[in-house]
Design a protein around this motif. Structure first.
Motif, PDB file in Angstrom:
ATOM      1  N   ASN A  28      45.711 104.660 128.750  1.00  6.54           N
ATOM      2  CA  ASN A  28      47.138 104.306 128.774  1.00  6.54           C
ATOM      3  C   ASN A  28      47.974 105.360 129.479  1.00  6.54           C
ATOM      4  O   ASN A  28      48.938 105.036 130.188  1.00  6.54           O
ATOM      5  N   LEU A  29      47.613 106.640 129.283  1.00  3.15           N
ATOM      6  CA  LEU A  29      48.336 107.701 129.982  1.00  3.15           C
ATOM      7  C   LEU A  29      48.170 107.572 131.493  1.00  3.15           C
ATOM      8  O   LEU A  29      49.132 107.759 132.260  1.00  3.15           O
TER       9      LEU A  29
ATOM     10  N   LYS B 201      36.997 105.644 116.374  1.00  3.73           N
ATOM     11  CA  LYS B 201      37.780 106.765 116.884  1.00  3.73           C
ATOM     12  C   LYS B 201      37.541 106.984 118.372  1.00  3.73           C
ATOM     13  O   LYS B 201      38.459 107.352 119.111  1.00  3.73           O
TER      14      LYS B 201
ATOM     15  N   GLN C  29      56.992 102.460 123.172  1.00  3.45           N
ATOM     16  CA  GLN C  29      56.409 103.690 122.620  1.00  3.45           C
ATOM     17  C   GLN C  29      57.465 104.785 122.492  1.00  3.45           C
ATOM     18  O   GLN C  29      57.473 105.535 121.516  1.00  3.45           O
TER      19      GLN C  29
ATOM     20  N   GLU D  34      39.710 104.774 120.353  1.00  6.89           N
ATOM     21  CA  GLU D  34      41.099 105.214 120.308  1.00  6.89           C
ATOM     22  C   GLU D  34      41.349 106.341 121.304  1.00  6.89           C
ATOM     23  O   GLU D  34      42.362 106.334 122.024  1.00  6.89           O
ATOM     24  N   ASN D  35      40.418 107.297 121.375  1.00  3.84           N
ATOM     25  CA  ASN D  35      40.562 108.407 122.318  1.00  3.84           C
ATOM     26  C   ASN D  35      40.543 107.900 123.760  1.00  3.84           C
ATOM     27  O   ASN D  35      41.341 108.322 124.604  1.00  3.84           O
TER      28      ASN D  35
ATOM     29  N   LYS E 202      58.650 106.537 119.064  1.00  3.34           N
ATOM     30  CA  LYS E 202      58.573 107.990 118.917  1.00  3.34           C
ATOM     31  C   LYS E 202      59.910 108.563 118.455  1.00  3.34           C
ATOM     32  O   LYS E 202      59.972 109.442 117.584  1.00  3.34           O
TER      33      LYS E 202
ATOM     34  N   LYS F  53      43.855 105.992 124.587  1.00  2.02           N
ATOM     35  CA  LYS F  53      45.013 106.863 124.797  1.00  2.02           C
ATOM     36  C   LYS F  53      44.990 107.462 126.200  1.00  2.02           C
ATOM     37  O   LYS F  53      46.020 107.510 126.882  1.00  2.02           O
ATOM     38  N   ILE F  54      43.827 107.945 126.612  1.00  2.65           N
ATOM     39  CA  ILE F  54      43.708 108.510 127.967  1.00  2.65           C
ATOM     40  C   ILE F  54      43.950 107.429 129.022  1.00  2.65           C
ATOM     41  O   ILE F  54      44.640 107.642 130.025  1.00  2.65           O
TER      42      ILE F  54
ATOM     43  N   ASP G 130      46.690  97.595 123.863  1.00  5.84           N
ATOM     44  CA  ASP G 130      47.285  97.791 122.534  1.00  5.84           C
ATOM     45  C   ASP G 130      46.187  98.284 121.604  1.00  5.84           C
ATOM     46  O   ASP G 130      45.542  97.505 120.897  1.00  5.84           O
ATOM     47  N   PHE G 131      45.953  99.589 121.638  1.00 11.53           N
ATOM     48  CA  PHE G 131      44.827 100.131 120.865  1.00 11.53           C
ATOM     49  C   PHE G 131      45.093 100.107 119.362  1.00 11.53           C
ATOM     50  O   PHE G 131      44.151 100.121 118.560  1.00 11.53           O
ATOM     51  N   GLN G 132      46.368 100.067 118.946  1.00  9.33           N
ATOM     52  CA  GLN G 132      46.658  99.966 117.516  1.00  9.33           C
ATOM     53  C   GLN G 132      46.108  98.649 116.955  1.00  9.33           C
ATOM     54  O   GLN G 132      45.541  98.610 115.860  1.00  9.33           O
TER      55      GLN G 132
END
Length: 539
Positions: free
Chosen positions: A375-376, A365, A527, A368-369, A531, A372-373, A354-356
């Motif tokens: 989690n993908l 930052k 998510q 966060e980058n 979205k 995201k990678i 849960d990066f938020q």
């Protein structure tokens, strides 16, 4: 898995055992390794303690005990016994096994099963073959210096007396194996069944013959490469037993009966198969004495061969009927099943982050980058997992999770039941041993002319005898069972426990994996909903 090995020594130099444990030795010659100045090279990392040696070192203490009891003064006498407990290399990363923890396990094992003996307990962090397995050396003086309680493996009255010698019989070593399995189960370590034999039995002599042959072959390959000559085609050394195992296995994959196996297929390799008293043996052309299946491993005995014949015959029948063949042999499927349980999975599914929330806690930052990678990647693995296992809805995933949890609970309940029965049998064995040891004192009380005085003189033994009788009465035991029968039952229970323990671990890992998939799937749905709401808001 942990294994135990036994070596008896007739070397009267007790200091040599301590020297071997504390200084580097050549693995082939067993001679000390010297530096350029001709001095011994200490081992870099080990943990060593002594037991029952008082303030003296192990060697001097053993010599004094031998002189006191007049034992171990003949050349043919066994002076010491060396037991080696080797742990699975996977226990270090998987279960946090350290040298200190292994040393404590070894000390407890020595105190429990070799009481009354002077001993060295030494733990090394790595095997001589650099496999990364932590192992414990237990070296005991063959002479016992104190009276001890009778253990289940002791079958003679002298086995408990001070001044008598330790005997590693076949029954005793089987008991030691079962206790190693129990020790690993209690510590939560990897373990295999040491009581059922191995599919490829490699003796100490064969092991070192293979090591020496491989060493010589490596030298020949290196020499050929240095001189530009053609190197040997063979790069892996094989013993005669290795080649025999390969030939037998090749024949067992085809034979549908013993007659076909012995008279047709094995004759192609020039090997004669004999059956005597329900046991197979194999005679190669270069030998005059056959090699029994017991010396090759469990894959080559009559039971395994008959199972292979039945499977081959069933497969041939199905092929004739046009049905699908079996994918492979029973042995291969069992080995694949064991590998699936024991082999750590690489690149397994991990939970999404849960990066938020982390960003609100002050992460930058860059985090966060990365998140995201990450989690993908985990989302892609989750989708692939669902596709590979045929899950089409969250309900099916939840049903699979519940099924795994039920299997896990069933295995756990069975493990607890087996542990309870093993503990009950052990306590019964202990009480029977106490009863038999103290019975002479109790019989003497009946014939004593002064019972009160006799009672005071033998109070400890009489009190223990009464406690044992009370235990039998409370548990409704009127006829004492045979200790060997109880021990055999315990060994069978331990083997069953070891098999269920594998299922227990497998279901536990499956639950963990399914829970991660479920959590990731929930995160993905959340998510997607977020979205869609944003897209509706933008419109």
């Amino acid at each position: 898995m942990a294994t135990i090995k036994h070596i008896s020594s007739k070397n009267a130099d007790y200091g040599a055992a301590e020297q071997y444990l504390t200084f580097e030795h050549d693995e082939f010659t067993m001679k000390p390794v010297l530096d350029e100045n001709g001095r011994l090279i200490p081992r870099t990392d080990y943990y060593m303690e002594t037991l029952n040696c008082g303030n003296e070192d192990f060697a001097l203490s053993c010599i004094r005990a031998n002189m006191k009891y007049g034992k171990n003064n003949q050349r043919e006498d066994i002076k010491s016994h060396h037991y080696i407990i080797s742990f699975d290399p996977r226990d270090v990363p998987d279960n946090g096994l350290t040298v200190d923890k292994a040393q404590q396990l070894g000390l407890a094992y020595c105190k429990e099963h070799f009481p009354g003996h002077q001993a060295i307990v030494c733990t090394h962090p790595d095997g001589h073959n650099h496999s990364g397995n932590i192992h414990v050396h237990i070296v005991i003086n063959s002479l016992r210096i104190a009276e001890v309680e009778r253990k289940p493996y002791m079958d003679r009255p002298s086995d408990t007396r001070a001044g008598a010698k330790h005997r590693c019989t076949a029954a005793a070593f089987r008991y030691f194996r079962s206790e190693v399995m129990e020790m690993c189960h209690r510590a939560g370590l990897h373990q295999i069944d040491l009581l059922s034999g191995s599919k490829d039995k490699v003796t100490e002599r064969e092991y070192w013959a293979k090591k020496q042959g491989q060493r010589q072959l490596d030298k020949e390959i290196a020499a050929a490469a240095a001189t530009g000559k053609t190197p040997p085609r063979q790069t892996k050394f094989e013993t005669d037993k290795d080649r025999l195992r390969q030939s037998v296995r090749a024949a067992l994959t085809k034979a549908k009966s013993f007659e076909e196996f012995s008279s047709v297929l094995m004759q192609e390799y020039g090997i004669e198969v004999k059956e005597s008293r329900g046991r197979y043996s194999y005679l190669t052309p270069d030998r005059t004495k056959p090699i029994t299946a017991r010396k090759l491993g469990t894959d080559f005995d009559k039971t395994a061969a008959l199972a292979a014949f039945a499977e081959n015959a069933a497969r041939a029948t199905q092929t004739e009927k046009g049905r699908q063949e079996y994918p492979d042999s029973i042995s291969a499927r069992l080995q694949r099943h064991k590998a699936a349980i024991s082999t750590p999975k690489r690149d397994a599914i991990q939970g999404m982050v849960d990066f938020q929330k982390k960003m609100s806690e002050g992460k930058g930052k860059g985090y966060e980058n990365w998140a995201k990678i990450y989690n993908l990647k985990q989302a892609a693995k989750t989708v692939n997992f669902l596709s590979e296992h045929g899950f089409t809805s969250p309900e099916e995933l939840e049903a699979a999770l519940q099924e795994a949890a039920a299997a896990f609970d069933t295995a756990g309940s069975r493990l607890k039941e087996l542990e309870r029965r093993i503990a009950v049998n052990r306590e019964l064995i202990r009480q029977i041993t106490v009863y038999r040891q103290t019975k002479p004192a109790h019989d003497g009380l009946k014939a004593a002319k002064k019972p009160e005085q006799y009672w005071e003189q033998h109070r400890p033994d009489l009190a223990r005898h009464e406690a044992a009788v009370r235990y039998f009465r409370e548990h409704g035991i009127k006829k004492l069972p045979a200790v060997p029968k109880l021990q055999a039952e315990n060994e069978a229970l331990i083997s069953e426990k070891n098999a269920i323990y594998g299922t227990y671990r497998e279901q536990k890992a499956k639950i963990t994996e399914l829970q991660k998939v479920k959590s990731n799937l929930s995160t993905i749905f959340h998510q997607e909903q977020t979205k869609e709401k944003r897209q509706e808001f933008d419109r």
